[in-house]
Scaffold this active site. Structure first.
Site, PDB file in Angstrom:
ATOM      1  N   ASP A   8       0.698  -1.063   0.100  1.00 22.99           N
ATOM      2  CA  ASP A   8      -0.037  -0.059  -0.095  1.00 22.99           C
ATOM      3  C   ASP A   8       0.609   1.091   0.204  1.00 22.99           C
ATOM      4  O   ASP A   8       2.183   1.055   0.267  1.00 22.99           O
ATOM      5  CB  ASP A   8      -1.000  -0.031   1.388  1.00 22.99           C
ATOM      6  CG  ASP A   8      -2.000   1.064   1.379  1.00 22.99           C
ATOM      7  OD1 ASP A   8      -2.342   1.658   0.312  1.00 22.99           O
ATOM      8  OD2 ASP A   8      -1.937   1.729   2.505  1.00 22.99           O
ATOM      9  N   MET A   9       0.351   2.230  -0.191  1.00 15.90           N
ATOM     10  CA  MET A   9       1.210   3.521  -0.211  1.00 15.90           C
ATOM     11  C   MET A   9       1.133   4.413   1.084  1.00 15.90           C
ATOM     12  O   MET A   9       1.929   4.382   1.811  1.00 15.90           O
ATOM     13  CB  MET A   9       1.141   4.388  -1.562  1.00 15.90           C
ATOM     14  CG  MET A   9       1.810   5.502  -1.643  1.00 15.90           C
ATOM     15  SD  MET A   9       1.671   6.647  -3.418  1.00 15.90           S
ATOM     16  CE  MET A   9       0.135   7.708  -2.650  1.00 15.90           C
ATOM     17  N   ASP A  10       0.025   5.061   1.237  1.00 11.80           N
ATOM     18  CA  ASP A  10      -0.177   5.948   2.359  1.00 11.80           C
ATOM     19  C   ASP A  10      -0.242   5.194   3.502  1.00 11.80           C
ATOM     20  O   ASP A  10      -0.797   4.322   3.831  1.00 11.80           O
ATOM     21  CB  ASP A  10      -1.633   6.731   2.162  1.00 11.80           C
ATOM     22  CG  ASP A  10      -1.726   7.739   0.851  1.00 11.80           C
ATOM     23  OD1 ASP A  10      -0.559   8.263   0.880  1.00 11.80           O
ATOM     24  OD2 ASP A  10      -2.659   7.613   0.386  1.00 11.80           O
ATOM     25  N   ASP A 167      -1.333  -0.721   6.366  1.00 15.30           N
ATOM     26  CA  ASP A 167      -1.307  -0.195   7.734  1.00 15.30           C
ATOM     27  C   ASP A 167      -2.889  -0.045   8.024  1.00 15.30           C
ATOM     28  O   ASP A 167      -3.079   0.668   9.064  1.00 15.30           O
ATOM     29  CB  ASP A 167      -0.716   1.339   7.760  1.00 15.30           C
ATOM     30  CG  ASP A 167      -1.580   2.294   6.676  1.00 15.30           C
ATOM     31  OD1 ASP A 167      -2.205   3.306   7.126  1.00 15.30           O
ATOM     32  OD2 ASP A 167      -2.121   1.863   5.620  1.00 15.30           O
TER      33      ASP A 167
END
Length: 230
Positions: A8-10, A167
């Site tokens: 994932d990124m954020d 996250d």
């Protein structure tokens, strides 16, 4: 073949969730809404911004208006985060090690093109990823499995041979719905909030590809997603 690593990124590549929450809070204030954005994101982080905004209203909002609200939130976020962009500690060293050992690496995020560039290109991270999948590439965002299923397909890897780094609760559920296993990145949530990750990390310092393989062997099947969490 080595298992694929899907990020994932954020909240995973960068620790930006508090800033995301602040941007949502400013938007809500402007709209006369009293919703606590930080608490909202604990539940809904990982969903596209427009869907998160819609969840605050008791009545349907036209998609065109949701898009306008999402653009306003995006502008606020970029302004607030402009000088704070940096990779999570240990991330680049881990990505370098994984690439050197031949792990396929993908990115699967609910963010769109310009937002992806805002992080990936500014921090020169795009070069580490063989595949990048964003919100515009799939019909349904997380917690639906589409984002991670498509990333795996583009990488040419079976779901059981994928490790997702997430996250968010909805992101973890998306991984399990896709038949994958997950490493939880506790930048925002506590370890106890996650369902059944391989392990929980605060950052990538000390994590090695070899350690990931050891953890994978200890969880031979992907956990079943829990409906109440998704």
């Amino acid at each position: 073949m080595k298992p694929a690593l899907i990020f994932d990124m954020d909240g995973v590549l960068v620790d930006n969730t508090p800033v995301q929450a602040r941007a949502f809070q400013l938007l809500f204030r402007d709209l006369g809404l009293t919703t606590n954005a930080r608490q909202l994101l604990k539940r809904l982080n990982g969903m596209p911004a427009g869907e998160i905004i819609q969840s605050v209203f008791r009545h349907p909002i036209p998609q065109k208006q949701l898009d306008i609200y999402a653009e306003q939130r995006e502008f606020l976020y970029r302004t607030l985060y402009w000088s704070k962009r940096r990779p999570l500690p240990g991330l680049t060293a881990f990505l370098e090690a994984a690439r050197a050992e031949g792990f396929p690496i993908g990115l699967g995020t609910g963010s769109g093109g310009p937002t992806l560039s805002y992080i990936l290109d500014h921090l020169d991270l795009r070069r580490y990823f063989d595949v990048v999948i964003g919100k515009d590439d799939v019909p349904k965002g997380k917690p639906h499995p589409d984002t991670y299923s498509l990333t795996a397909a583009k990488l040419g890897v079976q779901p059981l041979d994928c490790i997702v780094f997430e996250d968010a609760l909805l992101g973890e559920q998306a991984a399990y719905r896709a038949g994958m296993r997950c490493v939880a990145v506790a930048t925002t949530l506590k370890a106890a909030n996650f369902q059944a990750p391989l392990t929980v990390i605060k950052d990538f310092v000390g994590l090695t590809p070899t350690r990931l393989l050891e953890l994978l062997a200890q969880q031979p099947k992907a956990p079943k997603p829990q409906k109440r969490r998704g």
